[in-house]
Design a protein around this motif. Structure first.
Motif, PDB file in Angstrom:
ATOM      1  N   VAL A   1       0.832  -1.204   0.000  1.00 28.54           N
ATOM      2  CA  VAL A   1       0.000   0.000   0.000  1.00 28.54           C
ATOM      3  C   VAL A   1       0.868   1.256   0.000  1.00 28.54           C
ATOM      4  CG1 VAL A   1      -1.692   1.304   1.327  1.00 28.54           C
ATOM      5  CG2 VAL A   1      -1.938  -1.161   1.120  1.00 28.54           C
ATOM      6  N   ALA A   2       1.945   1.245   0.786  1.00 31.37           N
ATOM      7  CA  ALA A   2       2.835   2.410   0.837  1.00 31.37           C
ATOM      8  C   ALA A   2       3.499   2.642  -0.515  1.00 31.37           C
ATOM      9  CB  ALA A   2       3.894   2.199   1.923  1.00 31.37           C
ATOM     10  N   GLU A   3       3.947   1.553  -1.168  1.00 35.77           N
ATOM     11  CA  GLU A   3       4.563   1.693  -2.496  1.00 35.77           C
ATOM     12  C   GLU A   3       3.534   2.186  -3.508  1.00 35.77           C
ATOM     13  OE1 GLU A   3       7.137  -0.948  -5.744  1.00 35.77           O
ATOM     14  OE2 GLU A   3       5.870  -1.958  -4.271  1.00 35.77           O
ATOM     15  N   GLY A   4       2.322   1.634  -3.426  1.00 40.44           N
ATOM     16  CA  GLY A   4       1.264   2.065  -4.343  1.00 40.44           C
ATOM     17  C   GLY A   4       0.900   3.519  -4.156  1.00 40.44           C
ATOM     18  N   GLU A   5       0.918   3.994  -2.907  1.00 37.66           N
ATOM     19  CA  GLU A   5       0.628   5.403  -2.628  1.00 37.66           C
ATOM     20  C   GLU A   5       1.641   6.318  -3.300  1.00 37.66           C
ATOM     21  OE1 GLU A   5       0.086   8.386   1.222  1.00 37.66           O
ATOM     22  OE2 GLU A   5       0.857   6.355   1.485  1.00 37.66           O
ATOM     23  N   GLN A   6       2.918   5.953  -3.200  1.00 40.95           N
ATOM     24  CA  GLN A   6       3.960   6.779  -3.798  1.00 40.95           C
ATOM     25  C   GLN A   6       3.846   6.803  -5.321  1.00 40.95           C
ATOM     26  OE1 GLN A   6       7.910   5.729  -2.575  1.00 40.95           O
ATOM     27  NE2 GLN A   6       8.869   7.426  -3.628  1.00 40.95           N
TER      28      GLN A   6
ATOM     29  N   SER B   1       7.477   0.540 -17.694  1.00 34.94           N
ATOM     30  CA  SER B   1       8.509   0.081 -16.757  1.00 34.94           C
ATOM     31  C   SER B   1       7.921  -0.489 -15.464  1.00 34.94           C
ATOM     32  CB  SER B   1       9.457   1.227 -16.410  1.00 34.94           C
ATOM     33  OG  SER B   1       8.752   2.286 -15.779  1.00 34.94           O
ATOM     34  N   TYR B   2       6.654  -0.239 -15.204  1.00 33.73           N
ATOM     35  CA  TYR B   2       6.061  -0.726 -13.963  1.00 33.73           C
ATOM     36  C   TYR B   2       5.683  -2.197 -14.076  1.00 33.73           C
ATOM     37  CZ  TYR B   2       5.884   3.901 -11.913  1.00 33.73           C
ATOM     38  OH  TYR B   2       6.229   5.116 -11.388  1.00 33.73           O
ATOM     39  N   SER B   3       6.095  -2.966 -13.073  1.00 36.00           N
ATOM     40  CA  SER B   3       5.818  -4.402 -13.063  1.00 36.00           C
ATOM     41  C   SER B   3       4.378  -4.657 -12.632  1.00 36.00           C
ATOM     42  CB  SER B   3       6.768  -5.121 -12.101  1.00 36.00           C
ATOM     43  OG  SER B   3       6.525  -4.698 -10.765  1.00 36.00           O
ATOM     44  N   GLU B   4       3.949  -5.885 -12.823  1.00 34.64           N
ATOM     45  CA  GLU B   4       2.594  -6.258 -12.405  1.00 34.64           C
ATOM     46  C   GLU B   4       2.436  -6.087 -10.894  1.00 34.64           C
ATOM     47  OE1 GLU B   4       0.063 -10.373 -12.058  1.00 34.64           O
ATOM     48  OE2 GLU B   4       0.975  -9.926 -14.019  1.00 34.64           O
ATOM     49  N   ALA B   5       3.491  -6.404 -10.142  1.00 37.50           N
ATOM     50  CA  ALA B   5       3.429  -6.257  -8.686  1.00 37.50           C
ATOM     51  C   ALA B   5       3.253  -4.800  -8.287  1.00 37.50           C
ATOM     52  CB  ALA B   5       4.693  -6.830  -8.051  1.00 37.50           C
ATOM     53  N   GLN B   6       3.938  -3.884  -8.980  1.00 40.14           N
ATOM     54  CA  GLN B   6       3.801  -2.462  -8.668  1.00 40.14           C
ATOM     55  C   GLN B   6       2.404  -1.950  -9.006  1.00 40.14           C
ATOM     56  OE1 GLN B   6       7.331  -1.311 -10.985  1.00 40.14           O
ATOM     57  NE2 GLN B   6       8.182  -0.402  -9.113  1.00 40.14           N
TER      58      GLN B   6
ATOM     59  N   VAL C   1      -1.937   0.026 -18.585  1.00 39.96           N
ATOM     60  CA  VAL C   1      -0.909   0.880 -17.988  1.00 39.96           C
ATOM     61  C   VAL C   1       0.363   0.855 -18.839  1.00 39.96           C
ATOM     62  CG1 VAL C   1       0.587   1.194 -15.975  1.00 39.96           C
ATOM     63  CG2 VAL C   1      -1.826   0.629 -15.656  1.00 39.96           C
ATOM     64  N   HIS C   2       0.720  -0.326 -19.335  1.00 42.82           N
ATOM     65  CA  HIS C   2       1.951  -0.455 -20.133  1.00 42.82           C
ATOM     66  C   HIS C   2       1.840   0.261 -21.483  1.00 42.82           C
ATOM     67  CE1 HIS C   2       3.559  -4.258 -17.878  1.00 42.82           C
ATOM     68  NE2 HIS C   2       3.652  -3.141 -17.163  1.00 42.82           N
ATOM     69  N   ASN C   3       0.677   0.161 -22.128  1.00 38.89           N
ATOM     70  CA  ASN C   3       0.526   0.763 -23.462  1.00 38.89           C
ATOM     71  C   ASN C   3      -0.949   1.004 -23.758  1.00 38.89           C
ATOM     72  OD1 ASN C   3       0.724   1.651 -26.092  1.00 38.89           O
ATOM     73  ND2 ASN C   3       2.148   0.036 -26.726  1.00 38.89           N
ATOM     74  N   PRO C   4      -1.535   2.095 -23.260  1.00 38.53           N
ATOM     75  CA  PRO C   4      -2.976   2.328 -23.467  1.00 38.53           C
ATOM     76  C   PRO C   4      -3.342   2.504 -24.927  1.00 38.53           C
ATOM     77  CG  PRO C   4      -1.898   4.242 -22.451  1.00 38.53           C
ATOM     78  CD  PRO C   4      -0.918   3.127 -22.423  1.00 38.53           C
ATOM     79  N   GLN C   5      -2.467   3.118 -25.729  1.00 38.14           N
ATOM     80  CA  GLN C   5      -2.784   3.316 -27.136  1.00 38.14           C
ATOM     81  C   GLN C   5      -2.889   1.996 -27.894  1.00 38.14           C
ATOM     82  OE1 GLN C   5      -3.736   6.195 -28.617  1.00 38.14           O
ATOM     83  NE2 GLN C   5      -3.706   6.876 -26.478  1.00 38.14           N
TER      84      GLN C   5
ATOM     85  N   PRO D   1     -10.294  -6.944 -15.283  1.00 39.71           N
ATOM     86  CA  PRO D   1      -9.337  -7.956 -14.808  1.00 39.71           C
ATOM     87  C   PRO D   1      -7.920  -7.391 -14.752  1.00 39.71           C
ATOM     88  CG  PRO D   1     -10.022  -8.409 -17.075  1.00 39.71           C
ATOM     89  CD  PRO D   1     -10.904  -7.307 -16.577  1.00 39.71           C
ATOM     90  N   LEU D   2      -7.090  -8.008 -13.918  1.00 41.72           N
ATOM     91  CA  LEU D   2      -5.740  -7.501 -13.693  1.00 41.72           C
ATOM     92  C   LEU D   2      -4.916  -7.482 -14.981  1.00 41.72           C
ATOM     93  CD1 LEU D   2      -3.513  -6.537 -11.778  1.00 41.72           C
ATOM     94  CD2 LEU D   2      -2.962  -8.923 -11.332  1.00 41.72           C
ATOM     95  N   ASP D   3      -5.007  -8.533 -15.806  1.00 44.03           N
ATOM     96  CA  ASP D   3      -4.195  -8.561 -17.022  1.00 44.03           C
ATOM     97  C   ASP D   3      -4.563  -7.420 -17.966  1.00 44.03           C
ATOM     98  OD1 ASP D   3      -6.687  -9.591 -17.572  1.00 44.03           O
ATOM     99  OD2 ASP D   3      -5.959 -11.130 -18.961  1.00 44.03           O
ATOM    100  N   TRP D   4      -5.872  -7.031 -17.988  1.00 47.66           N
ATOM    101  CA  TRP D   4      -6.294  -5.900 -18.825  1.00 47.66           C
ATOM    102  C   TRP D   4      -5.700  -4.602 -18.285  1.00 47.66           C
ATOM    103  CZ3 TRP D   4      -8.584  -1.195 -18.625  1.00 47.66           C
ATOM    104  CH2 TRP D   4      -9.110  -0.664 -19.803  1.00 47.66           C
ATOM    105  N   ILE D   5      -5.731  -4.433 -16.966  1.00 44.73           N
ATOM    106  CA  ILE D   5      -5.198  -3.202 -16.350  1.00 44.73           C
ATOM    107  C   ILE D   5      -3.705  -3.086 -16.618  1.00 44.73           C
ATOM    108  CG2 ILE D   5      -4.803  -2.022 -14.150  1.00 44.73           C
ATOM    109  CD1 ILE D   5      -7.384  -3.281 -13.129  1.00 44.73           C
ATOM    110  N   VAL D   6      -2.976  -4.217 -16.517  1.00 42.16           N
ATOM    111  CA  VAL D   6      -1.534  -4.200 -16.763  1.00 42.16           C
ATOM    112  C   VAL D   6      -1.251  -3.780 -18.209  1.00 42.16           C
ATOM    113  CG1 VAL D   6       0.540  -5.628 -16.911  1.00 42.16           C
ATOM    114  CG2 VAL D   6      -1.020  -5.906 -14.985  1.00 42.16           C
ATOM    115  N   LYS D   7      -1.983  -4.352 -19.158  1.00 41.17           N
ATOM    116  CA  LYS D   7      -1.800  -3.975 -20.572  1.00 41.17           C
ATOM    117  C   LYS D   7      -2.104  -2.503 -20.794  1.00 41.17           C
ATOM    118  CE  LYS D   7      -2.897  -8.570 -22.450  1.00 41.17           C
ATOM    119  NZ  LYS D   7      -3.882  -9.357 -23.236  1.00 41.17           N
TER     120      LYS D   7
END
Length: 400
Positions: free
Chosen positions: A27-32, A101-106, A70-74, A62-68
Motif C-alpha cells: 500500500v505504501a509503495e502504491g501510494e507513492q 517500466s512498472y511491473s505487475e506487482a507495482q 498501464v503499459h501501453n494504453p494506445q 481484470p488484472l491482465d487488462w489493467i496491466v496492458k
C-alpha cells in the motif's frame, strides 16, 4: 447450530484473510506511485478528474487488462477493445501516458492503495483528490504506521471472533431441545424463555459487552482522526467569484490577484482596486460586481471568508514554496483553475506536510546556494537531494 457456527467462523476467517492480504508495504509503495504519476489525472474515489475515478477499478476490469492498459494504453485502444475505446471517447480522447517500466506487482500495489483509500473512514464533505502530494487523512501515515493499524485490526478481529463463537455456542446450547418438547411449548413462550436464558448467560453478556466496546472504540478513533481537519471546506463567499472563469478560462496568473504569492509569507487577499482594473469597464451592471462598487463607496473591506487556515503555531512561507521551490499552486490547493467555489482539497495536517518534505526533490537548478550541499550529498547518496535532507523534518522549521 453446527451449521450456524461454521458460517460464523467462515465469515470471520474471510475477514481475517482480507486484512492479511493488504500488505502495508504494498500500500505504501502504491501510494507513492499513485501520487507521483496518477494523482494529476485520477481520483482514488469514483469522482472523475481529467480521467475516470479509480474506485473499484480492480473489480471493473481484470488484472491482465489493467496491466496492458498501464503499459501501453494506445495499443489497447488500437486493438479495438470496446471498453478502452468507450473510455477514450468519453474523456475527450485525452491520451494517457504509458508506463511500461512498472511491473505487475507495482500495478497491484497501486490497486491496493486505491482499495485502502476507499476502505478508510471518509473525511467530512471530502472533495476531489488534489493534483499532487495530498491524500485523505487516513492515508497520511507512512508504511510503519499502517503496519501498526493492520496489527490492531487483526487483534480486533480475534476479539470479534471469540465473541461471536461464544454467542453461537450459547445459542446452540439454548436450542438443544427435542422436537417434541418444542412443539408442546408456544412459540412466544419459547422465545421469552430463550431470551431470559441468553440474558443470564455470562458468555453472551461478555461477548455483547465486548462488541459494544469495540464499536464505541472504533467510533471514537474515527472521530479523533478528523479533529482539526477541514478538508472539503467550501464556504459561500460574500461575492461569487469563479476561479474556473478567471484562472481557468481567462488564464489569469494567481500572482495578479494574490500579490504576495511569489514574494511574501502570505498570498494576500486581493483588494477591490485590483478587481476594478478590469471591472471598471467589464460587466459593471452585474449584481456581483455592484457589491464591489458598494464596498468602495462605503470605504469598507469585502468580508472574504478564509478557506485555507493553518494554526498559529505553524509557520508557512508562500514564496519559499512557490518562488524558491518552484511548486505550483495546485500542489497544495488542488486544481484551483477548475473550481467555481474554492474548497480546501488537502488535509493541511503536519503528517501531510512531512510526507511532502520526504518525497519532494529540492529545486537546486540555477541556485548557487545549494551547490555545496548538492556536492556533499552526492558523495554519499545516489538519490536526489530531498527537502528532508536539508532540515525539512526539523521541528524548528515550521514551529517557532
Amino acid at each position: 447450530m453446527k451449521r450456524l457456527k461454521i458460517v460464523a467462523l467462515t465469515m470471520l476467517l474471510g475477514m481475517f484473510a482480507s486484512v492479511v492480504r493488504v500488505n502495508a508495504q504494498d500500500v505504501a509503495e502504491g501510494e507513492q506511485i499513485f501520487k507521483n504519476n496518477c494523482a494529476a489525472c485520477h481520483n482514488t474515489s469514483a469522482e472523475p478528474l481529467v480521467g475516470p475515478g479509480l474506485q473499484g477499478v480492480g473489480q471493473r476490469r481484470p488484472l491482465d487488462w489493467i496491466v496492458k492498459w498501464v503499459h501501453n494504453p494506445q495499443a489497447v485502444i488500437a486493438s479495438g477493445d470496446k471498453y478502452a475505446n468507450d473510455l477514450y471517447n468519453k474523456f475527450g480522447k485525452a491520451q494517457m501516458t504509458a508506463y511500461p517500466s512498472y511491473s505487475e506487482a507495482q500495478i497491484k500495489s497501486v490497486l491496493a492503495y486505491i482499495d485502502a483509500q476507499n476502505a478508510a473512514p471518509a473525511a467530512p464533505a471530502a472533495g476531489a483528490a488534489p493534483a499532487a502530494g495530498a491524500a485523505a487523512p487516513a492515508a497520511e501515515s507512512n508504511g510503519g504506521m499502517l503496519q501498526y493499524i493492520l496489527i490492531a485490526l487483526l487483534g480486533v478481529m480475534v476479539l470479534v471472533l471469540v465473541a461471536l463463537l461464544s454467542i453461537v455456542t450459547t445459542l446452540s446450547k439454548l436450542a438443544s431441545v427435542s422436537a417434541e418438547e418444542a412443539e408442546s411449548i408456544p412459540l412466544l413462550q419459547r422465545i421469552a424463555e430463550n431470551g431470559k436464558k441468553l440474558a443470564a448467560n455470562n458468555a453472551f453478556k461478555t461477548g455483547a459487552a465486548l462488541l459494544i466496546t469495540l464499536l464505541i472504540g472504533k467510533a471514537t478513533i474515527d472521530a479523533a482522526y478528523g479533529v482539526g481537519i477541514h478538508q472539503g471546506y467550501a464556504p459561500e463567499q460574500p461575492i461569487h467569484f469563479s476561479h474556473k472563469l478567471h484562472a481557468g478560462d481567462y488564464q489569469i496568473n494567481c500572482g495578479y490577484c494574490h500579490t504576495g504569492v511569489y514574494k511574501g509569507k502570505g498570498a494576500n487577499v486581493p483588494s477591490p482596486n485590483i478587481c476594478m482594473n478590469c471591472h471598471n469597464t467589464i460587466k459593471r451592471e452585474s449584481p456581483e460586481i455592484q457589491k464591489i462598487y458598494r464596498a468602495i463607496e462605503k470605504d469598507e473591506p469585502i468580508q472574504w471568508i478564509r478557506v485555507h487556515n493553518l494554526p498559529d503555531l505553524a509557520y508557512f512561507n508562500h514564496s519559499q514554496h512557490t518562488n524558491v521551490a518552484g511548486l505550483e499552486c495546485q500542489n497544495c490547493h488542488g486544481e484551483i483553475q477548475k473550481m467555481e467555489v474554492v474548497e480546501q482539497r488537502s488535509t493541511l495536517t503536519m503528517g501531510w506536510c512531512i510526507d511532502c518534505h520526504r518525497k519532494t526533490d529540492v529545486n537546486t537548478k540555477g541556485n548557487a546556494y545549494y551547490d555545496k550541499l548538492v556536492e556533499i550529498h552526492n558523495k554519499e547518496n545516489k538519490e536526489p537531494l530531498k527537502v528532508a535532507n536539508i532540515g525539512g523534518l526539523e521541528c524548528s522549521k515550521c514551529h517557532y
